[in-house]
Design an enzyme around this catalytic site. Structure first.
Site, PDB file in Angstrom:
ATOM      1  N   HIS A   4       0.821  -1.215   0.000  1.00  0.00           N
ATOM      2  CA  HIS A   4       0.000   0.000   0.000  1.00  0.00           C
ATOM      3  C   HIS A   4       0.850   1.258   0.000  1.00  0.00           C
ATOM      4  O   HIS A   4       0.347   2.351  -0.254  1.00  0.00           O
ATOM      5  CB  HIS A   4      -0.940   0.013   1.213  1.00  0.00           C
ATOM      6  CG  HIS A   4      -1.963  -1.069   1.169  1.00  0.00           C
ATOM      7  ND1 HIS A   4      -1.754  -2.306   1.720  1.00  0.00           N
ATOM      8  CD2 HIS A   4      -3.198  -1.110   0.621  1.00  0.00           C
ATOM      9  CE1 HIS A   4      -2.827  -3.060   1.517  1.00  0.00           C
ATOM     10  NE2 HIS A   4      -3.707  -2.362   0.852  1.00  0.00           N
ATOM     11  N   GLY A   5       2.132   1.119   0.315  1.00  0.00           N
ATOM     12  CA  GLY A   5       2.997   2.288   0.398  1.00  0.00           C
ATOM     13  C   GLY A   5       4.142   1.961   1.343  1.00  0.00           C
ATOM     14  O   GLY A   5       3.924   1.327   2.374  1.00  0.00           O
TER      15      GLY A   5
END
Lengths: 468, 81, 372
Positions: free
Chosen positions: A391-392
């Site tokens: 997601h990051g």
């Protein structure tokens, strides 16, 4: 996807139904998917990037196809046609620059002729070289895997994305000091990367079926699942693609039902809850325990309705074109334990990581005769950490991943321990388990929703009944 | 033949994974989607199949779409023997 | 035709029929004002301390809408029956009363409440903020009209010349989108506003359908949803860290709307003031000429501030005093009651300290009026 975009795709499916007999479905799907890569791409402040990124998406997919060609085979005539066809489509998108009435499919005007030809030449040359020059050595496959992971890390890590954006701005003659990590909003790359890694990995293990270029490209950038998944498997996708299909009333109804469900979940429930769901702004403003829980519940539900709604729409759109994309959600918040939650939440991502990370890892340690508990602990922590970083690449997503990794390990050990020892009614176990699981997941969302761990700490203290 | 494979699989699953050797597994009972076998035990099951039947089960096949019950797993094994 | 084709045709046919039927029903029953009264406020969500208004809803957890019913239903004024021991004071006016750039704890009504007044009869005095941004007496009249349902014991109405030009009366969205109510007031009080003024947004039949009213309906829903964010944070206005200060250097403009020097009372909307006082009936209404900033920069010899050339405002002061004397109004002129450095981004918006000064002045004025 916006409502306009979704309606356009539905209209296209009806058009395809009318002209279906004259236009083979695979060309229809390839055309719509390639054009959609340009059309769905969000605008970027870096000049022409909203043209180059989609072109890069297609080139990377084509290059991945080229290295996964089985050893000793040459591209077929059909591959050549597909290659030039896609090239022609991209060129057509670029040339709308000169036709004001049609301009533009991309958010900003495509590049001028000279940089366009130069850029396309480079992209095409690289794909050709990869596919032809020194292809099909195992090391090129490994190099490709590393290259995709490398790109992924750049995009998902804010400092690196910022640096890259600054470099690109410099290249375009823009002010590099204005660079933002969000300049590099590359539509669908997270999903594309995982689809490509899957094909490269399966090619290495010899399990990848033979694929034509058009099949491969359509799989990689299939428009319903381009923006938010699900992550399909190519052999399953290919089967659907090769099956005769005509949109009839039954399929239209099924697709319509999924679309309606998705629209309601995303645009009514999800967007309504978004007005008061936990976010960095209200996390700093809320000051009582009860209201903090309300914001968190709203966030948990909002995330589900938004994402599951999107999946419904993707599946509905896929069905309109005869592709049955895999399910991504299965009532996650009603599951009796955390393991079952992860079997029902973003299933295609967790299945992917299970297949390519958890299973090989567990198998390797099992073969070395490690004992069970440490393998499970390490395997779950590693897998969930990667789910988080997908997601990051930030601290908060890492913490969120580890939270779930520990949770899964704890549940696994508890289930092992409790086997045959606990004697409660199954209903009571299911209900209390579901409540406990939902709250464990919801507390995890605090880390997920708030990039600043200090702020997350503030909210968690509040949730626990403490002073902010 | 199929019955023999199923018996061996069943004995391994109930004895080693579920730790309930007296339990009977139906040939259509959902193993993965039903939550009987977790992801860790699936790897063990794959290793067992490889040792016992000499059949490779790939990491990407350890999911309910490939097999979810004894019938399906036995068929998979037979098709590769 | 196949079984499934027939089924599909039935589904689409019934859906269309249902859509048309619901729209017709909506257009003929016009349920919007009824729906506006349905509210989660003063229930699961605490009532708002000022009327909903917001230009940046996602930051303010607040939004502007045109349903007076919904606006009042979300206000703390309408929470349950009026307590027997309450002396209820409502404050009417523009954004300076509403509290632009002020948190709820700093508004005029909050400063007045902090005085913890009690009437001679032992009733506790409670002030309610019914100010609403946009400057128009007719907008104020609409709010007084609705507020009378909630039994005020005293009304304080803060006005300024800017709210009185005739062509400003139908300028605000709240007036434009409530043509039925405004026309009823025009008829009842003989106002000089033209009932056929094109500013009034009358709805066509199509606009009255569910489809045509989807925006106001969504606003009702969003007001409820933002209520949770308001309840959780106590925020109902986005207050930026920095703002542009009220202008001190003024343009060399001497005109003021279409007013002539030595204009008379009928040149501005005294009829609407009259109507407001008449609508209050037996309830005492204190009319206040609100404080304003007085510039000393460029062109301050001919202008007081951004709003007014001196001649126009001076004339207004005279007319107000005259009309108040002639009609026996409770009138207080406090236009210089606040020191000049307590203004924020406009010549009428006050700092918290400015509100304290104004509140102190008002408290003196209302003491004699606290007999229920």
């Amino acid at each position: 996807m916006t409502l306009i975009q979704i309606s356009t795709f539905v209209a296209l499916s009806l058009l395809a139904r009318v002209f279906g007999s004259r236009l083979p479905r695979r060309w229809t799907l390839l055309t719509i998917s390639v054009l959609a890569v340009f059309w769905l791409q969000p605008a970027s402040p870096i000049r022409n990037l909203d043209f180059w990124l989609p072109l890069l998406t297609i080139s990377i997919a084509a290059a991945a196809w080229a290295v996964t060609l089985p050893a000793g085979t040459r591209p077929a005539r059909r591959d050549g046609i597909a290659g030039f066809f896609v090239l022609g489509l991209a060129l057509a998108v670029a040339l709308t620059r000169y036709i004001p009435a049609l301009c533009c499919l991309t958010p900003s005007r495509p590049p001028e002729t000279l940089p366009l030809l130069l850029g396309m030449g480079i992209f095409f040359g690289v794909v050709w070289l990869v596919g032809r020059g020194f292809a099909r050595q195992p090391w090129t496959l490994h190099a490709r895997v590393l290259a995709v992971i490398f790109l992924f890390i750049i995009l998902k890590s804010e400092p690196l994305a910022q640096l890259t954006a600054a470099g690109l701005r410099g290249l375009m003659g823009q002010d590099p000091t204005l660079a933002q990590p969000t300049d590099l909003r590359w539509l669908g790359f997270s999903y594309l990367a995982f689809r490509l890694l899957h094909t490269l990995r399966d090619r290495l293990s010899g399990r990848l079926p033979a694929l034509y270029l058009d099949e491969f490209l359509t799989y990689a950038v299939f428009f319903p699942s381009l923006t938010a998944g699900p992550i399909d498997r190519v052999e399953r996708f290919q089967k659907d693609l090769q099956t005769e299909f005509q949109l009839d009333a039954i399929r239209f109804l099924e697709a319509g039902e999924r679309l309606a469900q998705g629209l309601f979940m995303k645009f009514v429930l999800g967007d309504a809850l978004a007005l008061f769901a936990l976010n960095p702004a209200n996390a700093a403003q809320v000051s009582t325990t009860g209201w903090a829980w309300l914001l968190l519940y709203a966030y948990a539900l909002r995330l589900f309705f938004d994402f599951a709604g999107y999946t419904h729409m993707a599946i509905g759109l896929g069905l309109l074109f005869g592709i049955r994309l895999p399910e991504n959600f299965n009532r996650p918040y009603l599951q009796p334990n955390l393991t079952a939650f992860w079997n029902g939440w973003h299933m295609t991502l967790t299945n992917w990581l299970r297949a390519y990370v958890f299973n090989p890892f567990t198998r390797a340690l099992r073969a070395r005769k490690w004992s069970i508990a440490p393998i499970i602990l390490l395997g779950q922590l590693l897998t969930m950490l990667l789910v988080g970083l997908w997601h990051g690449i930030t601290l908060n997503f890492a913490i969120w991943g580890l939270w779930h990794g520990l949770g899964l390990f704890t549940h696994n050990r508890w289930a092992d321990f409790a086997k045959g020892r606990l004697n409660v009614s199954p209903q009571l176990a299911a209900i209390s388990g579901a409540l406990l699981t939902f709250h464990f997941v919801a507390l995890g969302w605090v880390w997920f929703a708030l990039p600043d761990p200090g702020l997350a700490g503030r909210v968690l203290r509040l949730l626990a009944g403490g002073a902010p | 033949m199929t019955q023999e494979i199923q018996n061996k699989l069943s004995a391994f699953i109930t004895g080693e994974i579920l730790k309930q050797p007296d339990r009977k597994l139906g040939p259509e009972e959902a193993l993965i989607s039903g939550g009987l076998i977790d992801s860790f035990s699936l790897v063990d099951l794959a290793l067992f199949v490889e040792e016992t039947f000499g059949v490779k089960v790939d990491d990407t096949e350890l999911n309910a779409q490939t097999f979810d019950n004894l019938n399906q797993l036995a068929a998979l094994i037979q098709s590769r023997q | 035709m196949s079984e499934s084709m027939r089924f599909l045709r039935n589904v689409l046919g019934k859906a269309t029929l249902l859509f048309v039927a619901v729209n017709l029903l909506f257009a003929t029953t016009d349920p919007l004002s009824f729906l506006g009264n349905l509210s989660l406020y003063n229930g699961p969500i605490p009532g708002r301390q000022r009327i909903p208004f917001g230009e940046e809803p996602d930051k303010a957890y607040n939004l502007s809408l045109n349903s007076l019913e919904a606006m009042f239903a979300s206000h703390e004024l309408t929470a349950g029956a009026k307590p027997v021991d309450e002396f209820r004071v409502i404050l009417i006016g523009d954004s300076s009363v509403w509290g632009f750039l002020l948190e709820n704890q700093d508004t005029l009504s909050a400063q007045l409440n902090s005085a913890d007044l009690t009437t001679p009869a032992g009733h506790s005095v409670r002030f309610y903020n019914l100010g609403y941004p946009t400057i128009s007496l007719t907008k104020d009249l609409l709010i007084i009209d609705e507020a009378m349902r909630y039994q005020p014991d005293l009304i304080i109405w803060l006005v300024t010349l800017e709210s009185m030009p005739h062509n400003k009366q139908t300028f605000t969205p709240l007036v434009q989108h409530n043509p039925g109510r405004v026309r009823a007031l025009i008829a009842e009080y003989g106002l000089s506003i033209d009932p056929a003024n094109p500013d009034f947004k009358d709805l066509t039949f199509l606009q009255k359908t569910l489809w045509g009213q989807r925006r106001p309906l969504a606003d009702l829903l969003r007001l409820q949803l933002y209520g949770f964010a308001w309840g959780a944070t106590g925020i109902d206005q986005y207050i930026p860290a920095a703002y542009t200060e009220r202008a001190n250097d003024l343009p060399l403009v001497t005109e003021y709307y279409d007013l002539e020097p030595d204009f008379t009372a009928d040149a501005i909307a005294f009829d609407v003031l009259d109507a407001g006082i008449a609508r209050a009936g037996d309830v005492p209404l204190l009319l206040v000429n609100e404080p304003m900033f007085i510039a000393d920069g460029a062109n301050s010899d001919i202008r007081y501030n951004f709003f007014y050339p001196k001649w126009a405002y001076n004339r207004y002061l005279v007319l107000m005093a005259e009309q108040a004397a002639v009609n026996g109004w409770l009138y207080a002129d406090v236009w210089q009651a606040v020191s000049n450095d307590e203004y924020t981004n406009s010549a009428i918006h006050l700092t918290p300290a400015g509100e304290v000064q104004l509140a102190a002045k008002l408290l003196e004025l209302i003491h004699p009026l606290l007999n229920p």
